[in-house]
Design a protein around this motif. Structure first.
Motif, short mmCIF file in Angstrom:
data_model
loop_
_atom_site.label_atom_id
_atom_site.label_comp_id
_atom_site.label_asym_id
_atom_site.label_seq_id
_atom_site.Cartn_x
_atom_site.Cartn_y
_atom_site.Cartn_z
N UNK A 232 0.84 -1.21 0.00
CA UNK A 232 0.00 0.00 0.00
C UNK A 232 0.86 1.24 0.00
N UNK A 233 0.22 2.36 -0.35
CA UNK A 233 0.91 3.66 -0.36
C UNK A 233 -0.01 4.69 0.29
N UNK A 234 0.59 5.60 1.06
CA UNK A 234 -0.20 6.64 1.73
C UNK A 234 -0.13 7.94 0.94
N UNK A 235 -0.83 8.93 1.47
CA UNK A 235 -0.65 10.29 0.96
C UNK A 235 0.81 10.72 1.24
N UNK A 236 1.20 11.82 0.62
CA UNK A 236 2.55 12.34 0.82
C UNK A 236 2.57 13.25 2.05
N UNK A 263 11.10 9.07 -1.39
CA UNK A 263 11.68 10.40 -1.66
C UNK A 263 10.60 11.48 -1.77
N UNK A 264 9.46 11.11 -2.34
CA UNK A 264 8.40 12.09 -2.58
C UNK A 264 7.38 12.16 -1.43
N UNK A 265 7.69 11.54 -0.29
CA UNK A 265 6.89 11.76 0.93
C UNK A 265 5.89 10.67 1.30
N UNK A 266 5.52 9.81 0.33
CA UNK A 266 4.53 8.77 0.67
C UNK A 266 5.19 7.66 1.49
N UNK A 306 -1.57 9.12 9.15
CA UNK A 306 -1.32 9.19 7.70
C UNK A 306 -2.42 8.42 6.96
N UNK A 307 -2.97 9.03 5.91
CA UNK A 307 -4.06 8.35 5.19
C UNK A 307 -3.55 7.47 4.05
N UNK A 308 -4.10 6.27 3.96
CA UNK A 308 -3.71 5.34 2.90
C UNK A 308 -4.45 5.71 1.61
N UNK A 309 -3.73 5.74 0.52
CA UNK A 309 -4.33 6.12 -0.77
C UNK A 309 -4.74 4.93 -1.62
N UNK A 310 -3.93 3.85 -1.56
CA UNK A 310 -4.16 2.76 -2.51
C UNK A 310 -3.48 1.48 -2.02
#
Ligand SMILES: Cc1cc2nc3c(=O)[nH]c(=O)nc-3n(C[C@H](O)[C@H](O)[C@H](O)COP(=O)(O)OP(=O)(O)OC[C@H]3O[C@@H](n4cnc5c(N)ncnc54)[C@H](O)[C@@H]3O)c2cc1C
Length: 388
Positions: A232-236, A263-266, A306-310
């Motif tokens: 999974x990936x979260x918001x940045x 690197x981009x925060x997620x 932190x909110x999960x995006x996908x």
């Protein structure tokens, strides 16, 4: 379909994934004529794009350590050398210990890891909290920290390898699965696809989770089987975490889990299900997120904000002992195996790509024979890797 071989190559690579694509680049750079075939419409559409991007040389066997040290060198200097950003971030890896069992295992491995040139140390609780201030401190004993490990974007990296391979002259044919392997007097002489026939004296099986099916085309039963893993990936969010955190304590439902901030925060994360989930099913489940989130918030309470995006699910191409299968296949001259990367194909890819090039060109260097003995297609598959 034309039955006469319409093109002759030095090497045909089956699979434009984490291994096949860098291999095409390194082989082509030496002047060889290389064709890569893949059923998908572009590079990295198999397991590659499902990886979360962790790159480490922190392993327990010399073969993986050597190969990944080289991969780290290539990834960390890629942008300077080739001018393309692959989102490399040198945040390190931390294997944490909250129990004596993990402490002992990690400390035992340090000796071999250091002998093979890894920059890795044991940090006690306070030292570790300086590196990762947000770790839950109750019960924390310490952990290993390898500051030279890091992360990349799998898709940016594979596209960059692809760009460079094409620039060097490699040919990639997409939407074109290999359906037949052609032997002449028992040796590799080419392949047949849904569209054409191609000739080459060397063929590399880099078909990842589908490696066994490729073997079957010549009557081999290659011990590679797919296992499903979710991520999974979260918001940045603003930078708060540098290394990948790996917690290997087994609990009901999972053996380990790992997460890092890109690197981009997620924040990206994965769990190792227990029992493993064999097969090719890549449909996301509803059980993954609650299970992994509970473990992550326990070890780093700050993550609950932190909110999960996908979420997504992909395949590990597993082997019985957790090590890849790389080398010439006995009894079929010209058949080179580069399969069974398990959960580490992204980090192994470039190191293995160079090793395959040395094998094809018969230019093995000092440690290669030893490395290849660990990865041999004809080994017994008896031992099990400690940091799978
Ligand atoms: C959730 C998850 C997280 C992961 N995280 C990491 C990580 O952080 N770091 C890491 O190093 N690894 C990670 N991995 C593992 C990594 O993705 C794999 O080990 C790696 O992608 C395997 O590389 P490969 O080249 O062997 O296979 P692939 O990348 O799958 O490439 C194989 C290719 O072969 C092609 N193919 C199949 N059949 C045929 C045919 N008949 N003809 C021609 N081509 C064919 C496929 O289409 C595919 O493109 C992760 C995996 C998952 C699922």
């Amino acid at each position: 379909m034309s039955e006469a071989p319409h093109s002759i190559y030095d090497v045909i690579i089956i699979g434009a994934g984490s291994v096949g694509t860098p291999a095409a680049f390194f082989l082509t750079k030496t002047g060889l004529k290389v064709l890569v075939l893949d059923p998908y419409a572009s590079v990295g559409q198999g397991s590659n794009k499902r990886a979360i991007g962790g790159i480490r040389a922190t392993h327990s066997d010399p073969a993986k350590i050597r190969l990944c040290l080289r991969s780290l060198e290539l990834f960390s200097t890629w942008q300077v050398t080739y001018g393309e950003d692959i989102e490399w971030y040198k945040g390190g890896y931390c294997f944490v210990a909250y129990r004596e069992k993990e402490e002992q295992t990690l400390k035992k491995l340090l000796a071999i890891q250091k002998t093979l040139g890894l920059n890795i140390n044991w940090l006690d609780k306070n030292q570790l909290l300086e590196v990762v201030p947000d770790l839950h401190s109750d019960g924390l004993i310490g952990g290993t920290f390898s500051p030279d490990d890091g992360s990349i974007s799998p898709l940016l990296a594979i596209h960059s390898f692809y760009n460079q391979a094409v620039k060097s002259g490699a040919q990639f044919n997409f939407d074109e699965p290999v359906t037949e392997i052609i032997l002449s007097h028992g040796k590799i002489s080419g392949v047949k696809t849904n569209k054409a026939v191609y000739s080459a004296g060397v063929m590399i099986n880099a078909a990842g989770p589908w490696a066994n099916q490729i073997g079957k085309l010549v009557g081999l039963d290659i011990p590679v089987f797919p296992e499903s893993h979710e991520a999974a990936i979260t918001e940045s969010v603003a930078r708060f975490l540098h290394p990948m955190i790996v917690d290997t304590r087994p609990i009901e439902g999972s053996t380990s889990y790992y997460f890092y901030q890109h690197l981009t925060g997620q924040v990206l994360f994965c769990i190792t299900p227990n029992p493993p989930i064999p097969g090719f099913d890549t449909r996301e489940t509803s059980s993954f997120l609650p299970a992994v989130a509970r473990r992550m918030v326990e070890i780093m309470p700050r993550l609950k904000n932190v909110r999960v995006r996908r979420t997504w699910r992909g395949l590990y191409p597993m082997t019985p002992d957790g090590s890849p299968i790389v080398g010439w296949v006995d009894g079929i001259p010209g058949f080179l195996s580069a399969v069974g990367m398990c959960g580490q194909g992204l980090m192994l890819g470039p190191g293995i790509g160079e090793l395959l090039t040395r094998l094809v060109r018969q230019e093995l260097v000092a440690d290669d024979q030893d490395t290849l003995s660990f990865l041999s297609p004809s080994r017994q598959f008896a031992s099990e890797e400690m940091l799978k």
